[in-house]
Each structure stands twice: as C-alpha cells, then as structure tokens.
Motif scaffolding. Structure first.
Motif, PDB file in Angstrom:
ATOM      1  N   ASP A   1       0.856  -1.197   0.000  1.00 28.96           N
ATOM      2  CA  ASP A   1       0.000   0.000   0.000  1.00 28.96           C
ATOM      3  C   ASP A   1       0.885   1.237   0.000  1.00 28.96           C
ATOM      4  O   ASP A   1       0.940   2.001   0.971  1.00 28.96           O
ATOM      5  CB  ASP A   1      -0.922  -0.010   1.222  1.00 28.96           C
ATOM      6  N   ILE A   2       1.596   1.433  -1.098  1.00 32.93           N
ATOM      7  CA  ILE A   2       2.530   2.548  -1.233  1.00 32.93           C
ATOM      8  C   ILE A   2       1.900   3.602  -2.135  1.00 32.93           C
ATOM      9  O   ILE A   2       1.516   3.320  -3.265  1.00 32.93           O
ATOM     10  CB  ILE A   2       3.871   2.072  -1.818  1.00 32.93           C
ATOM     11  N   GLY A   3       1.755   4.792  -1.607  1.00 37.38           N
ATOM     12  CA  GLY A   3       1.149   5.868  -2.365  1.00 37.38           C
ATOM     13  C   GLY A   3      -0.366   5.825  -2.408  1.00 37.38           C
ATOM     14  O   GLY A   3      -0.991   6.602  -3.133  1.00 37.38           O
ATOM     15  N   VAL A   4      -0.946   4.909  -1.638  1.00 35.04           N
ATOM     16  CA  VAL A   4      -2.407   4.794  -1.568  1.00 35.04           C
ATOM     17  C   VAL A   4      -2.792   4.607  -0.105  1.00 35.04           C
ATOM     18  O   VAL A   4      -1.971   4.180   0.725  1.00 35.04           O
ATOM     19  CB  VAL A   4      -2.938   3.611  -2.402  1.00 35.04           C
ATOM     20  N   PRO A   5      -4.035   4.887   0.282  1.00 33.09           N
ATOM     21  CA  PRO A   5      -4.451   4.637   1.659  1.00 33.09           C
ATOM     22  C   PRO A   5      -4.328   3.154   1.990  1.00 33.09           C
ATOM     23  O   PRO A   5      -4.702   2.302   1.183  1.00 33.09           O
ATOM     24  CB  PRO A   5      -5.924   5.090   1.673  1.00 33.09           C
ATOM     25  N   PRO A   6      -3.787   2.793   3.156  1.00 33.52           N
ATOM     26  CA  PRO A   6      -3.661   1.376   3.519  1.00 33.52           C
ATOM     27  C   PRO A   6      -5.023   0.732   3.697  1.00 33.52           C
ATOM     28  O   PRO A   6      -5.988   1.379   4.100  1.00 33.52           O
ATOM     29  CB  PRO A   6      -2.877   1.422   4.841  1.00 33.52           C
ATOM     30  N   VAL A   7      -5.073  -0.552   3.381  1.00 30.87           N
ATOM     31  CA  VAL A   7      -6.306  -1.316   3.566  1.00 30.87           C
ATOM     32  C   VAL A   7      -6.134  -2.219   4.777  1.00 30.87           C
ATOM     33  O   VAL A   7      -5.018  -2.593   5.142  1.00 30.87           O
ATOM     34  CB  VAL A   7      -6.641  -2.143   2.316  1.00 30.87           C
ATOM     35  N   PRO A   8      -7.231  -2.603   5.440  1.00 28.59           N
ATOM     36  CA  PRO A   8      -7.111  -3.386   6.663  1.00 28.59           C
ATOM     37  C   PRO A   8      -6.812  -4.861   6.445  1.00 28.59           C
ATOM     38  O   PRO A   8      -6.495  -5.574   7.387  1.00 28.59           O
ATOM     39  CB  PRO A   8      -8.498  -3.214   7.315  1.00 28.59           C
ATOM     40  N   ASP A   9      -6.898  -5.341   5.205  1.00 29.80           N
ATOM     41  CA  ASP A   9      -6.676  -6.761   4.943  1.00 29.80           C
ATOM     42  C   ASP A   9      -5.221  -7.136   5.203  1.00 29.80           C
ATOM     43  O   ASP A   9      -4.312  -6.321   5.028  1.00 29.80           O
ATOM     44  CB  ASP A   9      -7.030  -7.089   3.496  1.00 29.80           C
TER      45      ASP A   9
END
Length: 269
Positions: free
Chosen positions: A196-204
């Motif tokens: 998740d680089i350059g994007v909002p992190p996801v919880p998965d």
C-alpha cells in the motif's frame, strides 16, 4: 525509493515431499536489490535453483516430515514512479508477433478463451485496438468482479470469475488475460509484491498480488484490473500463462500451508 519486502511461510508434510517453489523475485529485478535475497529454510534442507521455461527463478527442495519454514527479507530500489501508461501503444497483427509471444494468445488452465470469445467480441470489437482496448477490458473486469477474500476459489477459471462475479486478484487477472487473448492481444499472468505505497492502507492482511501484462507496441505493459489505477512499488516475482505456471509452491505429495506472512513497505528515511 527503498522498499522492504519478504515473507515467512510454512508447510506441514506427513512424509518427505518434493516441492517446486516460485518464491524468488524475477531475474529482471535482481539488479535493483540493495541487500541479499536468499530463501532460508528451517530445518535446513538441500535446495537448488533453476530457471523455468518462462524465465522465472525457481527452487527445488525436498520438504522433510513435519513443518518446513521458508522465509526471506530484503530491501530493493524502486523508481517510485507509477505503472507506465502508453496510450499510443499499438496492437499487433497476429502474423507480426514474435514466436515466443504466441503462447500467450492460447487457452490455458485458468484462461478458457473458448468460453469467453463471444462475450469478448460482442463487448470490445468496437473499441480502439491497442492500449485503449486493453484499458476497456480492465475497466469491464474491474466493474464486473467484486473483490472478496472470503470468496477465493483455487479452481475458479476466468469463465468462473465472469459467472460468479466475485473473487480475489487472481480472478481479476485471469478474466482480463482471457478477454485480451480472445481479442488477439497476447497477455500473461504476473505475481509479486504490491504494498500500500502511495495509496491509503487497507485493513486486509498483506498478501502477494496478481496482475497481468499485455504485449503492445513491441513491449510488455502492466495492467491491473483489480485496482484499475497505476500503482507504485510492484516487485515482480514470476510470469506465466496463468496462476498454474507461477504457483508459490507445487508439491508432489500432501503439503498443508500452516503459516503465511508477507511484508511490503516503503522504507522511510
């Protein structure tokens, strides 16, 4: 940009079991390594590498009875630029394709072109050949399949992804590849790290990722039907006709996955 990546996975085998592993990064990325990249085995086993028919770096081992842990961690340089977008990349006539590219027009285990040809031609025949056509396919797949880890199915083909309308990244890739092949665009399956680089992190939980490459204008270009936006920090591990060719492990006997941890993160100064 510096990226830290790696994994810690384990298999449980009731007896000595031969295994083929596709867990190295692709040879084309080895020049970007900032640290060593070696697979560590616990308990220690004899392991030897080879290059498969698609140019992937693979490993052969005999897993002992019990649990075999396999791990690696490394740092790698990345340009920090998103996936290339080349709207002027042309679609080749089949007669003009290099011989070694033709295999990526054919049906394969998970890419059942014979079942999706009518859909492909009725949906995409009026699109502009080349990059625009592949992008139209990605948008179609992105909007058609709902991502859901709980609906993963190792036996689902591209046609299954079309009918089930749910799945994981491999299902997006298989359907995109198959529709491209139906439209005479060579396409191949890719697996690797994508954090998740350059994007909002996801919880998965972090996992390996699947995407595909299409052959346009004499080059292989990255397309990602799941995310459908250019991404930063892909680390390619292997390419092939579909997920069969790039399976993380192929065991010649019972082998149960009992641990699976993956990391991919930017190293901040």
């Amino acid at each position: 940009m510096k990226i830290r990546a790696g994994f810690n996975i384990a298999y449980e085998c009731p007896q000595p079991t031969q295994m083929l592993l596709a867990l190295d990064i692709h040879p084309t990325r080895r020049g970007d390594l900032l640290t060593g990249h070696e697979l560590r085995f616990d308990p220690a086993v004899e392991a030897w590498g080879y290059v498969d028919g698609f140019g992937n770096a693979c490993t052969r081992v005999t897993a002992p009875p019990g649990i075999l842990n396999i791990a690696t961690e490394f740092e790698i340089y990345d340009s920090g630029r998103p996936d290339i977008v080349a709207w002027d990349a042309i679609q080749h006539e089949v007669k003009d394709l290099p011989d070694d590219v033709l295999v990526f027009l054919l049906a394969s285990r998970y890419c059942d072109t014979d079942r999706l040809g009518d859909l492909a031609w009725s949906t995409f025949s009026q699109t502009q050949p080349g990059w625009a056509r592949v992008q139209a396919i990605c948008e179609f797949v992105h909007n058609h399949i709902a991502f859901n880890y709980q609906n993963a199915d190792a036996l689902r083909t591209a046609h299954g992804g079309w009918t089930d309308r749910t799945g994981v990244c491999r299902d997006f890739a298989h359907l995109g590849i198959t529709l491209c092949r139906c439209m005479n665009i060579p396409a191949r399956y890719c697996t690797g790290y994508l954090g998740d680089i350059g994007v909002p992190p996801v919880p998965d939980p972090m996992d390996f990722s699947a995407w595909f490459e299409a052959y346009l204008g004499g080059h292989w270009y990255t397309f990602d039907a799941r995310h459908n936006v250019p991404r930063i920090g892909r680390i390619l591990m292997a390419t092939g006709r579909d997920a069969t060719d790039v399976a993380l492990s192929t065991s010649f006997g019972p082998a149960r996955l009992v641990r699976f941890d993956v990391i991919t993160e930017e190293v901040l100064a």
